[in-house]
Design an enzyme around this catalytic site. Structure first.
Site, short mmCIF file in Angstrom:
data_model
loop_
_atom_site.label_atom_id
_atom_site.label_comp_id
_atom_site.label_asym_id
_atom_site.label_seq_id
_atom_site.Cartn_x
_atom_site.Cartn_y
_atom_site.Cartn_z
N GLU A 1 -67.97 14.50 5.22
CA GLU A 1 -69.42 14.36 5.15
C GLU A 1 -70.05 15.55 5.87
O GLU A 1 -69.51 16.05 6.86
CB GLU A 1 -69.80 13.05 5.87
CG GLU A 1 -71.30 12.78 5.98
CD GLU A 1 -71.60 11.53 6.81
OE1 GLU A 1 -70.66 10.94 7.40
OE2 GLU A 1 -72.77 11.15 6.89
N HIS B 1 -69.10 13.26 13.74
CA HIS B 1 -68.42 12.00 13.99
C HIS B 1 -67.19 11.85 13.11
O HIS B 1 -67.02 12.58 12.14
CB HIS B 1 -69.37 10.81 13.79
CG HIS B 1 -69.92 10.67 12.41
ND1 HIS B 1 -71.17 11.13 12.05
CD2 HIS B 1 -69.40 10.13 11.29
CE1 HIS B 1 -71.38 10.87 10.77
NE2 HIS B 1 -70.32 10.26 10.28
N HIS C 1 -63.60 9.00 7.07
CA HIS C 1 -64.10 10.36 6.84
C HIS C 1 -64.37 11.06 8.15
O HIS C 1 -64.46 10.43 9.20
CB HIS C 1 -65.37 10.35 5.98
CG HIS C 1 -66.58 9.71 6.60
ND1 HIS C 1 -66.90 8.40 6.41
CD2 HIS C 1 -67.56 10.22 7.40
CE1 HIS C 1 -68.02 8.12 7.06
NE2 HIS C 1 -68.45 9.21 7.67
CO CO Z 1 -70.48 9.09 8.47
#
Ligand code: CO
Length: 133
Positions: A128, A7, A78
């Site tokens: 991440e 994502h 992010h």
């Molecule tokens: Co995230």
């Protein structure tokens, strides 16, 4: 091994307003909201196969997203790579000198295990890594 771009997250000052925008204006499927207490974050996900848009907002008006919004007002926060073995990837990257924001992966949204690489290890981008439950 990294297996997908899981994502991309956008920090938003008004979560309900942004959910409406992505549902009604952009007509994306809404995958629901989740408060991630460990990250002091409220999240909302919109899958866009093969990835998702994640909206992130401070939970109980505290946490890292609050600091981000105070500094930047909102924005691209992010990107997240999906791993099929997060511990092996963290070990491999640590051996290459990457710095992480926590010692080990912890529980993120959807019961996944997550960890963040320090932006200074990635040309200023917060990355991440997650491993879905
Ligand atoms: Co995230």
């Amino acid at each position: 091994m990294i297996v997908a771009l899981d994502h991309i997250a956008i920090a938003v000052p008004d979560l309900e307003k942004s959910i409406k925008r992505f549902m009604e204006d952009f007509q994306l499927d809404f995958n629901g909201k989740e408060d991630v207490k460990g990250a002091k974050t409220s999240t909302a996900f919109f899958p866009v196969p093969e990835t998702s848009i994640e909206l992130v907002h401070p939970l109980n008006d505290e946490g890292p997203i609050k600091a981000y919004l105070e500094k930047k007002g909102g924005g691209l926060h992010h990107l997240c790579f999906r791993s099929d073995d997060i511990n092996a990837d963290v070990e491999r990257l640590k051996a290459k000198g990457y710095q992480f924001l926590s010692e080990a992966p912890y529980a993120g949204a959807h019961n996944s295990q997550v960890i963040f690489i320090h932006p200074k290890s990635c040309d200023g981008v917060l990355i991440e890594i997650n491993q879905p439950a």
